[in-house]
Scaffold this active site. Structure first.
Site, short mmCIF file in Angstrom:
data_model
loop_
_atom_site.label_atom_id
_atom_site.label_comp_id
_atom_site.label_asym_id
_atom_site.label_seq_id
_atom_site.Cartn_x
_atom_site.Cartn_y
_atom_site.Cartn_z
N ASN A 177 -10.44 0.18 -0.69
CA ASN A 177 -8.98 0.26 -0.52
C ASN A 177 -8.33 -0.37 -1.75
OD1 ASN A 177 -6.30 -0.30 0.12
ND2 ASN A 177 -6.73 -0.71 2.28
N CYS B 107 0.82 -1.23 0.00
CA CYS B 107 0.00 0.00 0.00
C CYS B 107 0.85 1.27 0.00
CB CYS B 107 -0.97 -0.01 1.18
SG CYS B 107 -2.18 -1.33 1.01
N HIS C 291 -3.33 7.33 2.02
CA HIS C 291 -3.75 6.01 1.56
C HIS C 291 -5.13 5.70 2.13
CE1 HIS C 291 -4.17 1.88 0.79
NE2 HIS C 291 -3.87 1.48 2.01
N1 COA Z 1 -18.70 -7.82 8.90
C1 COA Z 1 -19.13 -8.06 10.14
N2 COA Z 1 -18.28 -8.30 11.16
C2 COA Z 1 -16.97 -8.31 10.90
C3 COA Z 1 -16.45 -8.07 9.62
C4 COA Z 1 -17.38 -7.82 8.60
N3 COA Z 1 -17.01 -7.56 7.33
N4 COA Z 1 -15.10 -8.13 9.66
C5 COA Z 1 -14.77 -8.41 10.93
N5 COA Z 1 -15.90 -8.53 11.69
C6 COA Z 1 -16.03 -8.83 13.10
C7 COA Z 1 -14.85 -9.58 13.64
O1 COA Z 1 -15.00 -10.98 13.39
C8 COA Z 1 -14.92 -9.25 15.09
O2 COA Z 1 -15.91 -10.05 15.70
P1 COA Z 1 -15.69 -10.60 17.20
O3 COA Z 1 -15.59 -9.35 18.05
O4 COA Z 1 -16.90 -11.42 17.41
O5 COA Z 1 -14.41 -11.37 17.15
C9 COA Z 1 -15.44 -7.81 15.10
O6 COA Z 1 -16.04 -7.61 13.81
C10 COA Z 1 -14.36 -6.78 15.30
O7 COA Z 1 -13.24 -7.15 14.47
P2 COA Z 1 -11.97 -6.25 14.34
O8 COA Z 1 -11.04 -6.86 13.33
O9 COA Z 1 -11.47 -5.91 15.67
O10 COA Z 1 -12.70 -4.97 13.68
P3 COA Z 1 -12.10 -3.56 13.45
O11 COA Z 1 -13.00 -2.54 14.01
O12 COA Z 1 -10.65 -3.48 13.79
O13 COA Z 1 -12.23 -3.42 11.86
C11 COA Z 1 -10.82 -3.62 9.94
C12 COA Z 1 -11.60 -4.35 11.01
C13 COA Z 1 -10.08 -4.63 9.08
C14 COA Z 1 -11.81 -2.84 9.11
C15 COA Z 1 -9.84 -2.65 10.61
O14 COA Z 1 -9.14 -3.32 11.62
C16 COA Z 1 -8.82 -2.06 9.69
O15 COA Z 1 -9.16 -1.29 8.81
N6 COA Z 1 -7.53 -2.34 9.94
C17 COA Z 1 -6.38 -1.72 9.28
C18 COA Z 1 -6.34 -1.85 7.81
C19 COA Z 1 -5.03 -1.30 7.32
O16 COA Z 1 -4.63 -0.22 7.68
N7 COA Z 1 -4.33 -2.06 6.51
C20 COA Z 1 -3.03 -1.67 6.08
C21 COA Z 1 -3.05 -0.81 4.90
S1 COA Z 1 -3.95 -1.54 3.60
#
Ligand code: COA
Length: 351
Positions: free
Chosen positions: A297, A125, A267
């Site tokens: 993204n 990224c 980004h």
């Molecule tokens: N729909 C519904 N629930 C979802 C889901 C989806 N698409 N994706 C994850 N969940 C659930 C998880 O299973 C978890 O459930 P649990 O609490 O029962 O275990 C809950 O939602 C929270 O998951 P978590 O991963 O902690 O969510 P989050 O708020 O951190 O959001 C991302 C997830 C991936 C959107 C977020 O962490 C993110 O954007 N991370 C960084 C991305 C990034 O910067 N990447 C590098 C550059 S590309």
């Protein structure tokens, strides 16, 4: 006996600056809405919008590849620069058409640039900023006078369609800029590109199989190992910290204060990450340009794609249109881990 006189080092003129003089972006026409994803994954439009800011994203069709996206964006950037020529093509991608050779030579050829220097950059990224620094270096060294820097990713080709944590976020697209040799005080001149990495955290975001460690042997790899995997929550924290620190360094390097920044082009990883970076830097959120709601993204492509769409004044970009003279801060973070930032005065481009 008189000592032999060594020849003096050849006198060299000062290194030229790299000046941005063209921009182009491209997304494939096929739109995938949150509703469509919710029909096959345990997720919902509400969860995706509130946790990521994404409403829809674009996806290539079977048979299409990264080079198809890169060629479109590259063609538009060359057109915007007013000249069809470039003597180097640098392509940032995580999804090359094939593991070997690089995709850049084919892209150069399809753009009518056969014979140009052409190579891929792999920094996920942050790939666009690494490629930009490479292009800047080619110009400073005198290796090239005009460089086409493209970032293109077809992330949907490496996403596990059953992984709701990544399938709702990552998408396909491309963006490109043209750099030309010029003077350091011209609008569009690039300053230092601040770059960094932390390989100790490589496993936070990875595709484990298909490289030299976990080789393709003809036998199937363990389930999911050919897919892109991300530990989202830990990555989130790293993203905010590194983009903020790199941004501070780039702004200081430009001789600006953070308050001087007109537009932040970060980004497009997640709308909540963008808000957290703005908060950390104490920048009003209305200075953030964003298109994540409509393109998701797009990996390395996200910064140049956003630049192109904001230059064009597309209504799908929140934060408004780019204007000549805007003070821009660009910043990215992603797998590697790798991060970067740079600052520039936006030039007067047609369109
Ligand atoms: N729909 C519904 N629930 C979802 C889901 C989806 N698409 N994706 C994850 N969940 C659930 C998880 O299973 C978890 O459930 P649990 O609490 O029962 O275990 C809950 O939602 C929270 O998951 P978590 O991963 O902690 O969510 P989050 O708020 O951190 O959001 C991302 C997830 C991936 C959107 C977020 O962490 C993110 O954007 N991370 C960084 C991305 C990034 O910067 N990447 C590098 C550059 S590309």
């Amino acid at each position: 006996m008189a000592a032999a006189r060594r020849p003096a080092a050849p006198a060299r003129p000062p290194a030229p600056a790299a000046v941005l003089c063209g921009v182009g972006g491209w997304v494939p026409p096929r739109e995938v809405t949150n509703a469509e994803l919710s029909r096959r994954l345990d997720t919902s439009d509400e969860w995706i919008r509130s946790r990521t800011g994404i409403r829809e994203r674009r996806m290539i069709n079977p048979g299409e590849a990264t080079s198809d996206l890169a060629v479109e964006a590259g063609r538009l950037a060359l057109k915007s620069s007013g000249e069809a020529d470039a003597d180097a093509v640098v392509l940032a991608t995580t999804t090359p058409d094939r593991p070997c050779p690089g995709t850049a030579p084919e892209v150069a050829h399809r753009l009518g640039l056969t014979g140009a220097a052409a190579f891929d950059v792999s920094a996920v990224c942050t790939g666009f900023l690494y490629a930009l620094a490479a292009g800047q270096g080619l110009i400073a060294a005198g290796t090239a006078r005009r460089v086409l820097v493209i970032a293109a990713d077809a992330f949907t080709t490496i996403i596990d369609p059953a992984d709701r944590g990544t399938a709702v976020i990552f998408a396909d697209g491309a963006g490109a800029v043209v750099l030309r040799a010029g003077g350091p005080d011209e609008p569009g001149a690039l300053g230092r590109v601040v770059l960094g990495s932390d390989g100790e955290r490589a496993e936070l975001i990875q595709v484990p199989a298909g490289g030299s460690r976990q080789r393709s042997t003809g036998r199937p790899a363990p389930a999911r190992d050919h897919y892109f995997q991300m530990r989202g929550r830990e990555t989130f924290r790293q993203a905010v910290g590194h983009m903020s620190a790199a941004s501070r360094a780039a702004v200081a390097d430009a001789g600006w204060r953070l308050a001087d920044v007109d537009r932040v082009v970060a980004h497009q990883a997640n709308a909540r990450i963008l808000a957290a970076v703005a908060d950390e830097l104490e920048l009003a959120e209305d200075r953030l340009l964003s298109n994540i709601a409509h393109v998701g993204n797009t990996g390395g492509a996200s910064i140049p794609l956003l630049l192109a769409q904001a230059q064009e004044g597309l209504p799908s970009v929140s934060g408004g249109r780019l204007a000549a003279g805007d003070r821009l801060l660009l910043t990215a973070f992603g797998a590697g881990l790798a991060w970067g930032a740079t600052a520039l005065l936006w030039p007067d481009l047609p369109g």
